[in-house]
Design an enzyme around this catalytic site. Structure first.
Site, PDB file in Angstrom:
ATOM      1  N   LYS A 180      45.632  30.676  47.270  1.00  0.00           N
ATOM      2  CA  LYS A 180      45.011  31.195  46.055  1.00  0.00           C
ATOM      3  C   LYS A 180      45.385  32.668  45.939  1.00  0.00           C
ATOM      4  O   LYS A 180      45.053  33.481  46.797  1.00  0.00           O
ATOM      5  CB  LYS A 180      43.493  31.036  46.140  1.00  0.00           C
ATOM      6  N   LYS A 233      47.201  27.808  43.535  1.00  0.00           N
ATOM      7  CA  LYS A 233      46.535  28.314  42.348  1.00  0.00           C
ATOM      8  C   LYS A 233      46.888  29.773  42.109  1.00  0.00           C
ATOM      9  O   LYS A 233      46.840  30.529  43.074  1.00  0.00           O
ATOM     10  CB  LYS A 233      45.025  28.171  42.585  1.00  0.00           C
TER      11      LYS A 233
HETATM   12  C1  PBG Z   1      35.873  31.426  42.201  1.00  0.00           C
HETATM   13  C2  PBG Z   1      36.906  30.806  41.348  1.00  0.00           C
HETATM   14  C3  PBG Z   1      37.764  31.425  40.425  1.00  0.00           C
HETATM   15  C4  PBG Z   1      38.491  30.399  39.807  1.00  0.00           C
HETATM   16  C5  PBG Z   1      38.079  29.207  40.375  1.00  0.00           C
HETATM   17  N1  PBG Z   1      37.115  29.479  41.340  1.00  0.00           N
HETATM   18  C6  PBG Z   1      37.856  32.836  40.018  1.00  0.00           C
HETATM   19  C7  PBG Z   1      38.285  33.858  40.963  1.00  0.00           C
HETATM   20  O1  PBG Z   1      38.666  33.610  42.105  1.00  0.00           O
HETATM   21  O2  PBG Z   1      38.222  35.004  40.562  1.00  0.00           O
HETATM   22  C8  PBG Z   1      39.496  30.597  38.717  1.00  0.00           C
HETATM   23  C9  PBG Z   1      39.714  29.444  37.817  1.00  0.00           C
HETATM   24  C10 PBG Z   1      40.437  29.741  36.565  1.00  0.00           C
HETATM   25  O3  PBG Z   1      40.818  30.885  36.265  1.00  0.00           O
HETATM   26  O4  PBG Z   1      40.619  28.790  35.804  1.00  0.00           O
HETATM   27  N2  PBG Z   1      36.204  31.674  43.487  1.00  0.00           N
END
Ligand code: PBG
Length: 310
Positions: A180, A233
């Site tokens: 991520k 992601k």
């Molecule tokens: C929280 C989380 C996020 C997303 C999914 N879970 C945001 C982040 O990490 O700031 C992002 C999902 C998206 O942008 O569609 N941990």
């Protein structure tokens, strides 16, 4: 001729549809930064799921917006928490017809908006792991099929696997947000989930986006810690990582086509600058061609009706 030669076809059942369930609303409320997307009230969840099941989509990923936030994010593991209630309602109604996945993080539940426990202005990795274990068990008690830890703490998959097994939930799977990246493409989501950090950023736990090897190491750690599905992601700026993961790991791979990737298409379509259906089709096919088995996408809600029915 193209149809019969086409090797990569995205099926509705490849898609996972995110839901934002909001304890503060009584009817669906549009999310400004994500045109066509809504905050759902708890009593709207079953109907929303029914409409995507009718289109052939078989999985949802639940995010909760609690009424009250606190330092420790305690509503994330409350038995009567918003996500726990939604899971029970969905499993009661649909049983095995719907795979229910639950995002496992604290950022929607903490007053400071960080993904973990904060002490002296810093996110504490190991203290957070304990809480993640509690969240996993409470989601499992509610009946979730798969927990999806997204906080990027080191050791989170192992901590969650152990907590689940110890509580007798060895059948609950883990979809790990393994690679991520600290990405600007989460912008609209932070608006949607009301989880922008109140101070600092997420760069000390999310990855820098320029390093392939680091991403692969993170994935490998999660595989060794017991992940059942690994996730990359965002998706579009990271197709090479998906492809590399495909060739290195013999595991189911999910890609998260995130909020910014959704809103860019929607904004262009609303301005008449792009053919929305064609763009969605090309994007989702590209993500699958890169090597993803599953795609988490806000388009899942709409595309089932027309995606590769031919
Ligand atoms: C929280 C989380 C996020 C997303 C999914 N879970 C945001 C982040 O990490 O700031 C992002 C999902 C998206 O942008 O569609 N941990």
């Amino acid at each position: 001729m193209r149809g019969i030669l086409q090797r990569v076809k995205v099926r509705p059942s490849d898609l996972i549809c995110p839901f934002f369930i909001d304890e503060n609303v009584k009817a669906a409320v549009p999310i400004e930064s994500m045109p066509g997307y809504f905050h759902l009230p708890i009593n709207g969840v079953v109907n929303e799921a029914r409409s995507i099941i009718e289109q052939g989509v078989k999985a949802v990923l639940l995010f909760g917006l609690p009424k009250a936030k606190d330092e420790k994010g305690s509503q994330a593991y409350a038995p009567t928490g918003i996500v726990q209630k939604a899971v029970s309602a969905l499993k009661k109604e649909f049983g095995d017809e719907l795979v229910v996945m639950t995002d496992l993080c604290l950022c929607e539940y903490t007053s400071h908006g960080h993904c973990g426990i904060v002490e002296k202005g810093e996110v504490k990795n190991d203290a957070t792991l304990e809480v993640y274990g509690k969240v996993a068990v409470s989601q499992a008690q509610a009946g979730t099929d798969v927990v999806a830890p997204s906080g990027m703490m080191d050791g989170q998959v192992e901590a969650i696997r152990t907590a689940l097994d110890d509580a007798g939930f060895d059948q609950v799977g883990i979809m790990a947000y393994s690679a991520k990246f600290a990405s600007c493409f989460y912008g609209p989501f932070r608006d949607a989930a009301e989880c922008a950090p109140q101070f600092g950023d997420r760069k000390n736990y999310q990855m820098g986006f320029a390093n392939t090897e680091e991403a692969l190491r993170e994935i490998e750690l999660d595989v060794n810690e017991g992940a059942d599905i690994i996730m990359i992601k965002p998706a579009l700026a990271y197709l090479d990582i998906i492809n590399e993961a495909r060739s290195r790991f013999n595991m189911p791979i999910a890609a998260y086509n995130v909020s910014g990737e959704y809103s860019m298409v929607k904004a262009a379509a609303l301005n008449g600058w792009i053919d929305e259906k064609a763009a969605i089709n090309e994007i989702l096919t590209g993500i699958k061609r890169a090597g993803a088995d599953l795609i988490i996408t806000y388009f899942a809600k709409d595309v089932g009706a027309w995606l590769y029915q031919q």
